[in-house]
Design a protein around this motif. Structure first.
Motif, short mmCIF file in Angstrom:
data_model
loop_
_atom_site.label_atom_id
_atom_site.label_comp_id
_atom_site.label_asym_id
_atom_site.label_seq_id
_atom_site.Cartn_x
_atom_site.Cartn_y
_atom_site.Cartn_z
N ILE A 186 37.33 15.29 10.23
CA ILE A 186 36.97 15.51 11.52
C ILE A 186 35.29 15.54 11.60
O ILE A 186 34.94 14.87 12.57
CB ILE A 186 37.44 16.98 11.87
N MET A 187 34.82 16.38 10.71
CA MET A 187 33.18 16.24 10.69
C MET A 187 32.58 14.74 10.50
O MET A 187 31.64 14.24 11.27
CB MET A 187 32.50 17.14 9.63
N GLY A 227 35.17 21.49 14.20
CA GLY A 227 35.44 21.26 12.75
C GLY A 227 34.32 21.88 11.57
O GLY A 227 34.76 22.40 10.83
N MET A 228 33.23 22.37 12.28
CA MET A 228 32.12 23.16 11.52
C MET A 228 32.75 24.47 11.22
O MET A 228 32.54 24.85 10.13
CB MET A 228 30.77 23.22 12.45
N GLY A 248 23.38 13.22 3.17
CA GLY A 248 24.31 14.02 2.76
C GLY A 248 25.79 13.52 3.10
O GLY A 248 26.70 13.77 2.32
N MET A 249 26.06 13.13 4.29
CA MET A 249 27.25 12.73 4.77
C MET A 249 27.50 11.32 3.86
O MET A 249 28.99 11.19 3.49
CB MET A 249 26.93 12.28 6.29
N GLY A 290 30.01 13.63 24.55
CA GLY A 290 30.59 15.30 24.52
C GLY A 290 31.73 15.56 23.80
O GLY A 290 31.80 16.66 23.20
N GLY A 291 32.78 14.65 24.01
CA GLY A 291 34.05 14.87 22.89
C GLY A 291 33.67 15.10 21.60
O GLY A 291 34.26 16.04 20.88
N ALA A 292 32.73 14.15 21.06
CA ALA A 292 32.68 13.98 19.72
C ALA A 292 31.81 15.53 19.16
O ALA A 292 32.12 16.03 18.17
CB ALA A 292 31.52 12.84 19.39
N LEU A 293 30.74 15.98 20.20
CA LEU A 293 30.32 17.12 19.79
C LEU A 293 31.30 18.26 19.84
O LEU A 293 31.09 19.18 18.88
CB LEU A 293 29.26 17.44 20.67
N GLN A 294 32.20 18.35 20.56
CA GLN A 294 33.29 19.35 20.64
C GLN A 294 33.87 19.40 19.49
O GLN A 294 34.28 20.42 18.79
CB GLN A 294 34.27 19.33 21.81
#
Ligand code: HEM
Length: 218
Positions: free
Chosen positions: A34-35, A73-74, A177-178, A64-68
């Motif tokens: 998800i992240m 996920g965080m 890091g990703m 906006g959707g991706a930030l949610q």
């Protein structure tokens, strides 16, 4: 060659992968998926480099959707990660399975792996290349979470921001890091598919330990 005493199963051993380990491992894999996918969509809205990720492999549909997705996920990543770390440390699993690890041991096991001489028969025992890779993944996820905190709440975490060398440096570190965790997962999932027994053990827990010491083959 002399048998390694830590590889001999004892009735005091639990299953190779107890339920808490399997649950936190697969929840972590879901959280990382998800992240990473929502992170790629956020990156596309303001790319750091001169490329973007294909929309089809991103999550959230729009910024906006991706930030949610990223913030939801965080919580899963952090809470599940803390549960894993606490249990791994308090049960002694970390010390037993992921240590010792030395540069010399990693090199020796890497050579053995390349020559096709690594033994995968005991899911209780990780070779030193695995140990180093797992420790790297754990530390990298910690780094990604901390640099993410700076990117998210730069004003609220001034000391952390300075530790990373400022907001822009934290953003770069978050990206690299990703990339490192994606490279780890690609290699790790390939190895799991090449050694299906290890994958089955991570799903079912693995072979049960002997009920008494008499059951253990001499
Ligand atoms: C997505 C991020 C992932 C991370 C960060 C991760 C990390 C780890 C770590 C740290 C361990 C050692 C756990 C311990 O013993 O305490 C482990 C074991 C394992 N993981 Fe993953 N993993 C991920 C995804 C996956 C995926 C996608 C697969 C399979 C397709 C997989 C299959 C396995 C298997 C089979 C083992 C046990 C290896 C063995 O017994 O030889 N993991 N993983």
């Amino acid at each position: 060659m002399k048998a390694d005493p830590t590889s001999i199963p004892s009735r005091h051993d639990g299953p190779p992968h107890p339920l808490w380990l399997r649950m936190t491992h697969w929840l972590n894999a879901l959280a990382v998926l998800i992240m990473v996918m929502s992170g790629w969509r956020i990156y596309n809205a303001s790319p750091l480099f001169d490329f973007t990720f294909p929309a089809g492999i991103t999550l959230g549909g729009w910024l906006g959707g991706a930030l949610q997705w990223h913030f939801a996920g965080m919580w899963l990543l952090v809470i599940n990660g803390l549960v894993y770390l606490c249990l791994c440390l308090s049960t002694g699993r970390m010390a037993r399975r992921l240590f010792p690890v030395t540069p010399r041991g990693v090199l020796a096991d890497a050579r053995r792996a390349l020559a096709g001489h690594l033994d995968h028969s005991d899911p209780r025992r990780y070779n030193q290349v695995q140990r180093a890779a797992y420790l790297f993944a754990i530390l990298d996820l910690v780094l990604v979470v901390l640099s993410g905190l700076v990117v998210w709440k730069s004003v609220q975490f001034p000391m952390l921001r300075e530790l990373f060398g400022g907001y822009d440096a934290a953003r770069l570190i978050h990206f690299y890091g990703m990339a490192a965790i994606v490279a780890f997962v690609a290699g790790h999932a390939t190895m799991a598919l090449l050694v299906p027994r290890s994958l089955l053990a991570m799903l079912s827990g693995g072979p049960r330990p002997p009920r008494s010491d008499k059951e253990i083959a001499p």
